[in-house]
Write an enzyme that holds these catalytic residues in place. Structure first.
Site, PDB file in Angstrom:
ATOM      1  N   ASN A   1      38.003  31.978  39.373  1.00  0.00           N
ATOM      2  CA  ASN A   1      37.108  33.140  39.463  1.00  0.00           C
ATOM      3  C   ASN A   1      37.767  34.293  38.707  1.00  0.00           C
ATOM      4  OD1 ASN A   1      35.499  35.295  40.176  1.00  0.00           O
ATOM      5  ND2 ASN A   1      36.138  35.336  42.328  1.00  0.00           N
ATOM      6  N   TRP A   2      37.227  34.579  37.540  1.00  0.00           N
ATOM      7  CA  TRP A   2      37.835  35.622  36.693  1.00  0.00           C
ATOM      8  C   TRP A   2      37.528  37.031  37.185  1.00  0.00           C
ATOM      9  CZ3 TRP A   2      36.410  33.825  31.000  1.00  0.00           C
ATOM     10  CH2 TRP A   2      36.994  32.569  30.769  1.00  0.00           C
ATOM     11  N   LYS A   3      36.581  37.150  38.077  1.00  0.00           N
ATOM     12  CA  LYS A   3      36.128  38.471  38.552  1.00  0.00           C
ATOM     13  C   LYS A   3      35.739  39.324  37.327  1.00  0.00           C
ATOM     14  CE  LYS A   3      39.069  37.848  42.505  1.00  0.00           C
ATOM     15  NZ  LYS A   3      39.649  38.421  43.708  1.00  0.00           N
TER      16      LYS A   3
ATOM     17  N   HIS B   1      31.135  35.899  48.021  1.00  0.00           N
ATOM     18  CA  HIS B   1      32.555  36.258  47.891  1.00  0.00           C
ATOM     19  C   HIS B   1      32.807  37.516  48.722  1.00  0.00           C
ATOM     20  CE1 HIS B   1      36.333  37.607  46.178  1.00  0.00           C
ATOM     21  NE2 HIS B   1      36.506  36.358  45.774  1.00  0.00           N
TER      22      HIS B   1
ATOM     23  N   GLU C   1      34.337  40.107  48.129  1.00  0.00           N
ATOM     24  CA  GLU C   1      34.165  41.375  47.395  1.00  0.00           C
ATOM     25  C   GLU C   1      32.679  41.760  47.317  1.00  0.00           C
ATOM     26  OE1 GLU C   1      36.504  40.220  43.995  1.00  0.00           O
ATOM     27  OE2 GLU C   1      38.286  40.283  45.248  1.00  0.00           O
TER      28      GLU C   1
ATOM     29  N   GLU D   1      37.977  31.331  52.285  1.00  0.00           N
ATOM     30  CA  GLU D   1      38.818  32.366  51.690  1.00  0.00           C
ATOM     31  C   GLU D   1      39.112  33.442  52.729  1.00  0.00           C
ATOM     32  OE1 GLU D   1      38.693  32.365  47.181  1.00  0.00           O
ATOM     33  OE2 GLU D   1      37.156  33.750  47.861  1.00  0.00           O
TER      34      GLU D   1
ATOM     35  N   GLY E   1      44.193  38.093  46.947  1.00  0.00           N
ATOM     36  CA  GLY E   1      44.885  39.083  46.122  1.00  0.00           C
ATOM     37  C   GLY E   1      46.076  39.740  46.810  1.00  0.00           C
TER      38      GLY E   1
ATOM     39  N   SER F   1      45.379  33.751  47.233  1.00  0.00           N
ATOM     40  CA  SER F   1      46.763  33.753  46.746  1.00  0.00           C
ATOM     41  C   SER F   1      47.289  32.344  46.441  1.00  0.00           C
ATOM     42  CB  SER F   1      47.679  34.485  47.738  1.00  0.00           C
ATOM     43  OG  SER F   1      47.308  35.857  47.811  1.00  0.00           O
TER      44      SER F   1
ATOM     45  N   GLY G   1      41.791  33.220  42.120  1.00  0.00           N
ATOM     46  CA  GLY G   1      41.466  34.488  41.477  1.00  0.00           C
ATOM     47  C   GLY G   1      42.527  34.857  40.457  1.00  0.00           C
ATOM     48  N   GLY G   2      43.472  35.694  40.860  1.00  0.00           N
ATOM     49  CA  GLY G   2      44.479  36.233  39.938  1.00  0.00           C
ATOM     50  C   GLY G   2      45.164  35.184  39.078  1.00  0.00           C
TER      51      GLY G   2
HETATM   52  C1  PEP Z   1      39.426  35.141  45.098  1.00  0.00           C
HETATM   53  O1  PEP Z   1      39.162  36.320  44.867  1.00  0.00           O
HETATM   54  O2  PEP Z   1      38.522  34.323  45.231  1.00  0.00           O
HETATM   55  C2  PEP Z   1      40.824  34.760  45.218  1.00  0.00           C
HETATM   56  C3  PEP Z   1      41.092  33.663  45.834  1.00  0.00           C
HETATM   57  O3  PEP Z   1      41.746  35.627  44.661  1.00  0.00           O
HETATM   58  P1  PEP Z   1      43.336  35.408  44.578  1.00  0.00           P
HETATM   59  O4  PEP Z   1      43.576  33.983  44.132  1.00  0.00           O
HETATM   60  O5  PEP Z   1      43.789  36.394  43.568  1.00  0.00           O
HETATM   61  O6  PEP Z   1      43.885  35.642  45.951  1.00  0.00           O
END
Ligand code: PEP
Length: 263
Positions: A13-15, A105, A107, A175, A181, A221, A242-243
């Site tokens: 997920n590039w956001k 999600h 967010e 999640e 994050g 994470s 994500g990141g």
């Molecule tokens: C996400 O936003 O779906 C996510 C899992 O982010 P991260 O891997 O950065 O925790």
């Protein structure tokens, strides 16, 4: 329940990162990195979720270079077309060969006030257009303290699955909001416990066959250093990243979790 029949899915997920030019460079480099490392395309499904503005470009590249990545969007409208300024229809995403769409999600829930009912309507919108919803659920730190880990995500999933047909193709992503994050991932035991509970919700809502075939991902994470510990768990069928999905070598190492830890 074993995970033998479920192909692992590693989803990035590039956001709101990578414009369409950066997206091209990223997808090409990821593809070459995996090829150079001798990664077998069949062992793990890889999906990327760029911003809407990149989807056409990434789709063209994937098609032209026969890159074995699935394409997904990060959201969609509950509506199919009409006077809904700024919205993007599932019909448009399907025309671009998007296979997946992230729904619910944290967010979106937090910054856009998406309720469980809106999430459920988006799941229906995705399924109407042949898209596979990646239904995100998870508890906040406060929920965790008050209700434990699984009550909130299980309730969110139950609502999201209302009216879904038993043979629908869906993906569930657990999640925990506190892990997203933050650099503080859930433990593999915690992830397993909640993913197993979510699979039980799928069984209750859609039946045992659906529960057996539905992939349940862990997200929060995830890194190359912890992915294998999650993938060893019987009810964790992949990761929503994500990141770490924005760094080619790191994301490639996550995709290659079998190689570097010998799962
Ligand atoms: C996400 O936003 O779906 C996510 C899992 O982010 P991260 O891997 O950065 O925790």
């Amino acid at each position: 329940m074993g995970s033998v029949t479920r192909k692992p899915l590693i989803a990035g997920n590039w956001k709101m990162n990578l414009d369409h030019l950066q997206a091209v460079a990223f997808v090409q480099k990821l593809h070459w990195t995996l090829k150079d490392a001798g990664h077998e395309n069949d062992s793990v499904e890889v999906a990327v979720f760029p911003p809407f503005t990149d989807i056409r470009t990434v789709q063209t590249l994937i098609d032209a270079d026969k890159i074995p990545f699935a394409l997904g969007a990060q959201d969609l409208s509950t509506k199919d077309s009409g006077a809904y300024t700024g919205e993007v229809s599932g019909a448009f995403l399907a025309k671009l060969d998007a296979r997946y769409v992230i729904i619910g999600h944290s967010e979106r829930r937090e910054y856009h006030g998406e309720s469980d009912d809106v999430v459920a309507a988006k799941v229906q919108a995705a399924l109407r257009h042949g898209l596979v919803p990646v239904i995100c659920v998870g508890e906040t730190a406060e929920d965790l303290e008050k209700f434990g880990a699984s009550a909130v995500p299980a309730g969110q999933l139950k609502t999201a699955l209302e009216g879904v047909a038993s043979d629908a193709d869906i993906v569930v992503a657990y999640e925990p909001v506190w892990a997203i994050g933050s650099g503080q991932a859930a433990t593999p035991d915690q992830a397993q416990e909640v993913c197993a509970k979510l699979r039980a919700v799928v069984a209750e809502s859609l039946g045992a066959d659906a529960a057996e075939k539905t992939r349940v991902l862990y997200g929060g994470s995830v890194k190359s250093g912890n992915i294998a510990s999650f993938m060893r768990e019987p009810d964790v069928d992949g990761a929503l990243v994500g990141g770490a999905s924005l760094v080619v070598d790191e994301f490639a190492a996550i995709i290659r979790y079998q190689k570097h830890v010998g799962v």
